[in-house]
Design an enzyme around this catalytic site. Structure first.
Site, short mmCIF file in Angstrom:
data_model
loop_
_atom_site.label_atom_id
_atom_site.label_comp_id
_atom_site.label_asym_id
_atom_site.label_seq_id
_atom_site.Cartn_x
_atom_site.Cartn_y
_atom_site.Cartn_z
N ASP A 84 -12.20 3.05 -0.60
CA ASP A 84 -12.24 4.26 -1.42
C ASP A 84 -13.67 4.60 -1.85
O ASP A 84 -13.98 5.76 -2.12
CB ASP A 84 -11.36 4.08 -2.67
CG ASP A 84 -9.88 4.01 -2.27
OD1 ASP A 84 -9.52 4.67 -1.28
OD2 ASP A 84 -9.12 3.29 -2.95
N ASN A 133 -12.16 -5.29 2.75
CA ASN A 133 -10.84 -5.67 2.23
C ASN A 133 -10.15 -6.58 3.22
O ASN A 133 -10.68 -6.89 4.29
CB ASN A 133 -10.00 -4.42 1.91
CG ASN A 133 -9.82 -3.56 3.14
OD1 ASN A 133 -9.18 -3.95 4.10
ND2 ASN A 133 -10.41 -2.36 3.13
N PRO A 167 -15.23 9.95 1.77
CA PRO A 167 -14.37 11.07 2.18
C PRO A 167 -13.01 10.53 2.61
O PRO A 167 -12.92 9.40 3.10
CB PRO A 167 -15.12 11.65 3.39
CG PRO A 167 -15.97 10.53 3.89
CD PRO A 167 -16.33 9.69 2.70
N ASP A 168 -11.95 11.32 2.40
CA ASP A 168 -10.63 10.92 2.91
C ASP A 168 -10.51 11.44 4.34
O ASP A 168 -10.36 12.64 4.58
CB ASP A 168 -9.52 11.49 2.02
CG ASP A 168 -8.17 10.84 2.34
OD1 ASP A 168 -7.78 10.85 3.53
OD2 ASP A 168 -7.52 10.31 1.44
N ILE A 169 -10.60 10.52 5.29
CA ILE A 169 -10.65 10.89 6.71
C ILE A 169 -9.37 11.61 7.12
O ILE A 169 -9.39 12.70 7.70
CB ILE A 169 -10.85 9.62 7.58
CG1 ILE A 169 -12.11 8.89 7.15
CG2 ILE A 169 -10.90 9.99 9.06
CD1 ILE A 169 -12.27 7.50 7.75
N LYS A 225 1.48 10.59 -1.68
CA LYS A 225 0.36 10.66 -0.72
C LYS A 225 0.70 11.54 0.47
O LYS A 225 -0.11 12.30 0.98
CB LYS A 225 0.01 9.26 -0.20
CG LYS A 225 -0.92 8.52 -1.10
CD LYS A 225 -1.29 7.17 -0.54
CE LYS A 225 -1.89 6.34 -1.64
NZ LYS A 225 -2.04 4.94 -1.29
N LYS A 240 -32.24 -8.27 1.80
CA LYS A 240 -31.29 -9.10 1.07
C LYS A 240 -31.69 -9.12 -0.42
O LYS A 240 -32.86 -9.39 -0.73
CB LYS A 240 -31.31 -10.52 1.64
CG LYS A 240 -30.25 -11.40 1.06
CD LYS A 240 -30.27 -12.78 1.69
CE LYS A 240 -29.35 -13.69 0.92
NZ LYS A 240 -29.66 -15.09 1.12
O1 C5P Z 1 -6.15 4.64 0.73
P1 C5P Z 1 -4.84 5.40 0.77
O2 C5P Z 1 -3.69 4.63 0.24
O3 C5P Z 1 -4.94 6.80 0.27
O4 C5P Z 1 -4.52 5.51 2.35
C1 C5P Z 1 -3.46 6.29 2.82
C2 C5P Z 1 -3.77 6.79 4.20
O5 C5P Z 1 -4.99 7.55 4.20
C3 C5P Z 1 -3.99 5.71 5.26
O6 C5P Z 1 -3.38 6.19 6.42
C4 C5P Z 1 -5.50 5.62 5.39
O7 C5P Z 1 -5.88 5.24 6.71
C5 C5P Z 1 -5.96 7.03 5.09
N1 C5P Z 1 -7.27 7.09 4.44
C6 C5P Z 1 -8.32 7.74 5.05
N2 C5P Z 1 -9.54 7.83 4.42
C7 C5P Z 1 -9.72 7.32 3.19
C8 C5P Z 1 -8.66 6.65 2.54
C9 C5P Z 1 -7.44 6.55 3.20
O8 C5P Z 1 -8.16 8.22 6.16
N3 C5P Z 1 -10.91 7.42 2.60
#
Ligand code: C5P
Length: 395
Positions: free
Chosen positions: A276, A207, A302-304, A334, A286
């Protein structure tokens, strides 16, 4: 800038020519610079150079008659926010330790009523000599800020520690010196930049995040006295001095890096624009072009941040929410969903890649708007806000 007037002391060393560049950088930032040269410095650079750059007469003689009352050693530093000696030779450091008052610069340093910063520059053997190391330890104990030196190639042809910090780094160090130490003793982990999800050997999904905000936050945390680990996606930025940097590609790599360093961290600031989705079966080779439709299968990452903030004893977690509509509403959702004490909302259309941004800080007490400003200013304000919330929690 949080300082307006600097006395720049220059002592004898090849790096003295870089002091002219430093003077220029300071003047560019609207800082009033008064240069004082040691006798030895005059063998390397001329007073006329500094006079032209700073617009002030340059002094080096204790008995200079241009100062009305004959008190150059007092008058020149009064009203200064700091004295910075760059380069500081081994001989000059020894003088400072002894409290010598044998020329204008050393006398002025002894008679100062403002902070003193020194940027050592010398041959690596001189730097490593036990006498110099003793002197440095003593100066630090006396409250003198020692900036650098750096390691690298030296004018004498040798390679090692003893190079003066570059003028840009010295300016950064000066700025940092004047920041309040709100994070003193704290360990902070910051993520920054985009992630990169491989499609094949050379292509990937990423991105437009530049990493500027995350790098500014890491720098502001360092300035505030924290020890900072910066976990960075692929960006084209110089990491802030003093940060431990871990470079990653994918969200999974970012997660692994965060998990290895976050234990023991006091604060976790997740500025990264984490993808995401990742590509389920990236090709090792390739992918060749053909006439068929190519379908990529994507699976959620995963959402870190949510993973860390839902731990039994999480660090103080701060999230960023870049939105293109209903900014505050979506950010607050959020914040609650990810169990964050603080989230920073910003308008993705304005903030991504840009140097200035408006931030809205959302916490349990409500909203705080940081009106549009450069990312460094915003990062410092954010650090101050985090410190207030963090301290309230740990009282
Ligand atoms: O992508 P999103 O809008 O949910 O991001 C909100 C917060 O969550 C940001 O601080 C981003 O760094 C964190 N995040 C994350 N792992 C993800 C998606 C977002 O830590 N997979």
């Amino acid at each position: 800038m949080d300082f307006k007037r600097i006395v720049l002391g220059v002592t004898g060393g090849v790096a003295a020519y870089k002091a002219a560049e430093l003077a220029r950088l300071l003047v560019k930032e609207d800082i009033d610079v008064q240069v004082v040269l040691s006798e030895a410095a005059r063998h390397f650079v001329g007073a006329a150079t500094f006079q032209a750059i700073t617009g002030h007469p340059v002094f080096s003689d204790l008995w200079d008659e241009r100062v009305d009352n004959g008190m150059a050693h007092i008058d020149l530093s009064r009203g200064a926010d700091a004295i910075l000696v760059a380069p500081a030779s081994a001989d000059f450091l020894a003088k400072l330790v002894q409290g010598a008052a044998s020329d204008l610069l050393s006398t002025m340093c002894l008679a100062r009523d403002c902070p003193l910063l020194v940027a050592p520059a010398m041959n690596r053997q001189m730097w490593e000599a036990s006498a110099t190391q003793r002197n440095i330890t003593q100066l630090a104990a006396d409250g003198v800020a020692v900036l650098g030196p750096d390691s690298g190639e030296q004018a004498c042809g040798e390679v090692g520690f003893g190079r003066m910090l570059e003028p840009e780094s010295l300016l950064e160090a000066l700025e940092a010196h004047f920041q309040p130490k709100l994070f003193e003793g704290l360990k902070v982990v910051v993520t920054a930049g985009p992630t990169y999800e491989a499609i094949d050997a050379v292509r990937g999904l990423t991105n437009a995040s530049s990493g500027k905000m995350g790098y500014a936050v890491a720098r502001a945390a360092i300035e505030a006295g924290a020890s900072v680990t910066l976990i960075s996606g692929r960006v084209f930025l110089e990491p802030p001095r003093g940060a431990r940097i871990l470079r990653v590609g994918s969200a999974q790599e970012m997660l692994t890096a965060v998990e290895t360093v976050v234990n023991g961290a006091d604060i976790f600031i997740s500025v990264a624009a984490v993808a995401d989705y990742y590509v389920l079966n990236p090709s090792e080779q390739k992918i060749k072009k053909d006439a068929h439709i190519l379908t990529l299968e994507l699976a959620p990452n995963p959402d870190i941040l949510a993973g860390i903030s839902s731990r039994p004893k999480p660090p103080f977690c701060v999230g960023f929410a870049a939105e293109s509509e209903n900014i505050e509403e979506y950010a607050e959702i959020k914040r609650r969903r990810k169990h964050l004490p603080l989230i920073v909302a910003n308008d993705v259309k304005e903030s991504v890649g840009s140097d200035v941004v408006q931030l809205i800080l959302l916490d349990a007490a409500g909203r705080h708007v940081l009106e549009k400003a450069d990312k460094r200013t915003q990062a410092r304000k954010l650090v101050a806000h985090i410190a207030t919330l963090y301290n309230a929690r740990h009282e």
